[in-house]
Design a protein around this motif. Sequence first.
Motif, short mmCIF file in Angstrom:
data_model
loop_
_atom_site.label_atom_id
_atom_site.label_comp_id
_atom_site.label_asym_id
_atom_site.label_seq_id
_atom_site.Cartn_x
_atom_site.Cartn_y
_atom_site.Cartn_z
N LYS A 302 56.82 -3.46 23.30
CA LYS A 302 56.05 -3.98 22.18
C LYS A 302 56.46 -3.33 20.85
O LYS A 302 55.75 -3.42 19.85
N GLY A 303 57.62 -2.65 20.87
CA GLY A 303 58.12 -2.07 19.63
C GLY A 303 57.79 -0.61 19.43
O GLY A 303 58.17 -0.03 18.40
N ARG A 304 57.09 -0.02 20.39
CA ARG A 304 56.80 1.41 20.26
C ARG A 304 56.52 2.00 21.65
O ARG A 304 56.19 1.27 22.60
N TYR A 305 56.69 3.31 21.74
CA TYR A 305 56.39 4.02 22.98
C TYR A 305 55.32 5.06 22.66
O TYR A 305 55.53 5.95 21.82
N ASP A 306 54.17 4.94 23.31
CA ASP A 306 53.06 5.85 23.05
C ASP A 306 53.11 7.03 24.02
O ASP A 306 53.05 6.84 25.24
N LEU A 307 53.23 8.22 23.46
CA LEU A 307 53.23 9.44 24.27
C LEU A 307 51.80 9.96 24.33
O LEU A 307 51.18 10.24 23.30
N LYS A 308 51.31 10.09 25.56
CA LYS A 308 49.91 10.51 25.75
C LYS A 308 49.85 11.76 26.60
O LYS A 308 50.76 12.05 27.37
N ASP A 309 48.75 12.48 26.47
CA ASP A 309 48.55 13.66 27.31
C ASP A 309 47.95 13.24 28.64
O ASP A 309 47.77 12.05 28.93
N GLU A 310 47.65 14.22 29.50
CA GLU A 310 47.15 13.93 30.85
C GLU A 310 45.81 13.22 30.82
O GLU A 310 45.45 12.54 31.78
N GLU A 311 45.08 13.36 29.74
CA GLU A 311 43.77 12.72 29.64
C GLU A 311 43.85 11.35 28.97
O GLU A 311 42.82 10.70 28.74
N GLY A 312 45.05 10.94 28.63
CA GLY A 312 45.22 9.62 28.03
C GLY A 312 45.10 9.60 26.52
O GLY A 312 45.08 8.51 25.92
N ASN A 313 45.03 10.74 25.91
CA ASN A 313 44.94 10.79 24.46
C ASN A 313 46.32 10.61 23.84
O ASN A 313 47.30 11.18 24.31
N LEU A 314 46.39 9.83 22.77
CA LEU A 314 47.65 9.57 22.10
C LEU A 314 48.12 10.81 21.36
O LEU A 314 47.42 11.37 20.54
N LEU A 315 49.34 11.24 21.71
CA LEU A 315 49.93 12.38 21.02
C LEU A 315 50.84 11.93 19.89
O LEU A 315 50.81 12.49 18.80
N TYR A 316 51.65 10.92 20.17
CA TYR A 316 52.59 10.44 19.16
C TYR A 316 53.15 9.10 19.60
O TYR A 316 53.33 8.85 20.78
N SER A 317 53.45 8.24 18.62
CA SER A 317 54.08 6.96 18.90
C SER A 317 55.53 7.00 18.42
O SER A 317 55.79 7.32 17.26
N PHE A 318 56.45 6.67 19.34
CA PHE A 318 57.88 6.61 19.01
C PHE A 318 58.27 5.15 18.84
O PHE A 318 58.08 4.34 19.75
N SER A 319 58.82 4.83 17.69
CA SER A 319 59.12 3.44 17.37
C SER A 319 60.45 2.99 17.94
O SER A 319 61.38 3.78 18.13
N ASP A 320 60.54 1.69 18.19
CA ASP A 320 61.81 1.06 18.53
C ASP A 320 62.47 0.64 17.22
O ASP A 320 61.81 0.46 16.19
N TRP A 321 63.78 0.45 17.27
CA TRP A 321 64.47 0.02 16.05
C TRP A 321 64.04 -1.39 15.65
O TRP A 321 64.10 -1.76 14.47
N TYR A 322 63.55 -2.18 16.65
CA TYR A 322 63.08 -3.54 16.39
C TYR A 322 61.56 -3.54 16.55
O TYR A 322 61.04 -3.57 17.66
N PRO A 323 60.81 -3.46 15.45
CA PRO A 323 59.36 -3.24 15.52
C PRO A 323 58.57 -4.33 16.23
O PRO A 323 57.45 -4.09 16.69
N LEU A 324 59.14 -5.55 16.34
CA LEU A 324 58.42 -6.63 17.02
C LEU A 324 58.51 -6.51 18.53
O LEU A 324 57.78 -7.20 19.25
N GLY A 325 59.38 -5.66 19.02
CA GLY A 325 59.49 -5.44 20.45
C GLY A 325 60.43 -6.44 21.11
O GLY A 325 60.69 -7.53 20.59
N HIS A 326 60.94 -6.05 22.29
CA HIS A 326 61.91 -6.86 23.02
C HIS A 326 61.30 -7.59 24.21
O HIS A 326 62.01 -8.27 24.95
N GLY A 327 60.00 -7.45 24.42
CA GLY A 327 59.36 -8.13 25.55
C GLY A 327 59.78 -7.50 26.87
O GLY A 327 60.09 -6.30 26.95
N GLU A 328 59.77 -8.34 27.93
CA GLU A 328 60.14 -7.83 29.25
C GLU A 328 61.61 -7.41 29.26
O GLU A 328 62.49 -8.19 28.91
N THR A 329 61.83 -6.17 29.69
CA THR A 329 63.17 -5.59 29.58
C THR A 329 63.51 -4.77 30.81
O THR A 329 62.73 -3.88 31.20
N ASP A 330 64.68 -5.08 31.42
CA ASP A 330 65.20 -4.22 32.49
C ASP A 330 66.38 -3.44 31.93
O ASP A 330 66.68 -3.50 30.73
#
Length: 554
Positions: A302-330
């Motif tokens: 979806k254009g970003r990777y959310d890094l969360k702690d063990e309790e599910g709290n958002l620590l930081y979001s790492f963006s993709d170069w294409y902010p709209l996201g690439h959809g289903e990706t292998d």
Amino acid sequence: MKRRMLIFFVAIIVGMLVLVIRAYDLQIVRGAEYRIQVQNMFKKLVSIPAPRGEIYDRNGKKLAWNVRKLRLSASPGFNWKRLEALLKRCPGIDAENITKQLRNGDSVELSLPPSVETRLWSIRGLRVEVTFRRFYRGEAFGHLVGYVNREGKGIAGVEKYYDDLLAGFDGLLMIRAHDGQLIDSIPPIPGEPLRLTIDADLQEYVYNLIKEERKPGAAIVMNPKTGEVYALVSYPGYDSNALSMGVDEAKWRLMSADPRGRFINRAISAAYPPGSAIKPLVLLAALYYNDKETRELVIDCKGRYDLKDEEGNLLYSFSDWYPLGHGETDYIKAMAVSCNVFFYKLGMEIGINAIREMASFVKLDGLTGIDLPGEKEGVIPDPYWKRVHVGEPWYIGDTLLTAIGQGYARLTPLELICFYNLIATHGEFYEPHVAFRENVKPKFVLEFGPVYDDIVRSLVQVTTREGKTPKEHGTAYEIFKDFPLTVAGKTGTAEVWGGRAPHSWFVGFAPAEDPQVSVLVFVENGGYGSQTAAPIARKILARFFKIPETEDEE
């Protein structure tokens, strides 16, 4: 008493007569003979430098060669009349002008017949030095070939690395001092000629392509199956001719102060963040250590990777170069579209130690062993490296950044293309070299089975996957969509600090089915890899395979 005095005077007169007769014999009767003997006792030893071995490209074109010269200089009051008379015997020589320059304190370089040359050493007050002026093909070869100093010693490039081979051994002349007559000689042993794997025309073509960008950069063209280097370019270069003649301090300071780093060989002596060009390493590690899970991994980008702690709290979001996201990706699509989110996930799954260990297996961030001086090592970091060099602990974010070639990751262009060569040959590593070698064999072989086929297939998608938007098509598809050969490669766009444009990369090989050549293009602060480096790489491949390009593409 008178008798004794008479005997004494007679003895004196007889002695004087003997001396006079002996002097007459020595000076008049045999004077010429003894004069020659005395003159022959005074000999002069003259060192004659050996001509340095010439350097050729693979097709026999000269890249470095010599012109033999005599350098004359004189002390005040030298016998200029004798020199002028000697030089007048040589057609095409302006004897009067030469002696005039010497009398004014200037030095003169000229070429003379051997019979005249040896007589110069007998002229009082004249200093004679045999020199070999070294000439070079041009700026495109500065970093590669290097140059020699005034004493003829190799200072950089091939000239330095193969100095012992090229130098040869000086000779000696034994000359009669009074007339310059040659008595004996030990001829100099010329240096060995050196043939390089470089294609001079291709080298100049590639250099001019990088130069057109008006930004520092590097490019390498190789044979992945032998390690032969066809072109090794670093821009900006320098003119070896100017340096071998010697430059004054002001000019040297001006050249050294060039903010672009004129004397840095960016192909082998500078390390940069590789950006997405490192992703084949991460995929190789994932397929090797975690094969089944990697093949089955499909994410919804979806254009970003959310890094969360063990309790599910958002620590930081790492963006993709294409902010709209690439959809289903292998993993195949992830390589083609250069999906950062997929590789963030992959890096988290296998961990930094697996990436670091695979980098060690393939010798990615170590010296390649190329036969050029000044090669530097890059780095694929891990927790130990960071603790030693940065003094900080390793964070999960460091793993994510390393997985996309950012953070502390640094590689030289040569290290990166050698890794792609290993993929092209399915595990055979050939040491890169610029001088011809006989019976080349791989330095090592890594048996990873069908994993190499998977990597190559994913790299082919970078140049052939068609899509209507960046969400779907390969990052180099627009560049190579009508190229007649199948190219396997990867673009890279490496972010840098200070608000500057990112570094632009492309690395690949062709034809993908049976690689004959590999190519790397790097442009410092050149922008997106697909916009700058990839088009240059296409032109290089077209030139190598003699594929006609349209006027727009030229």
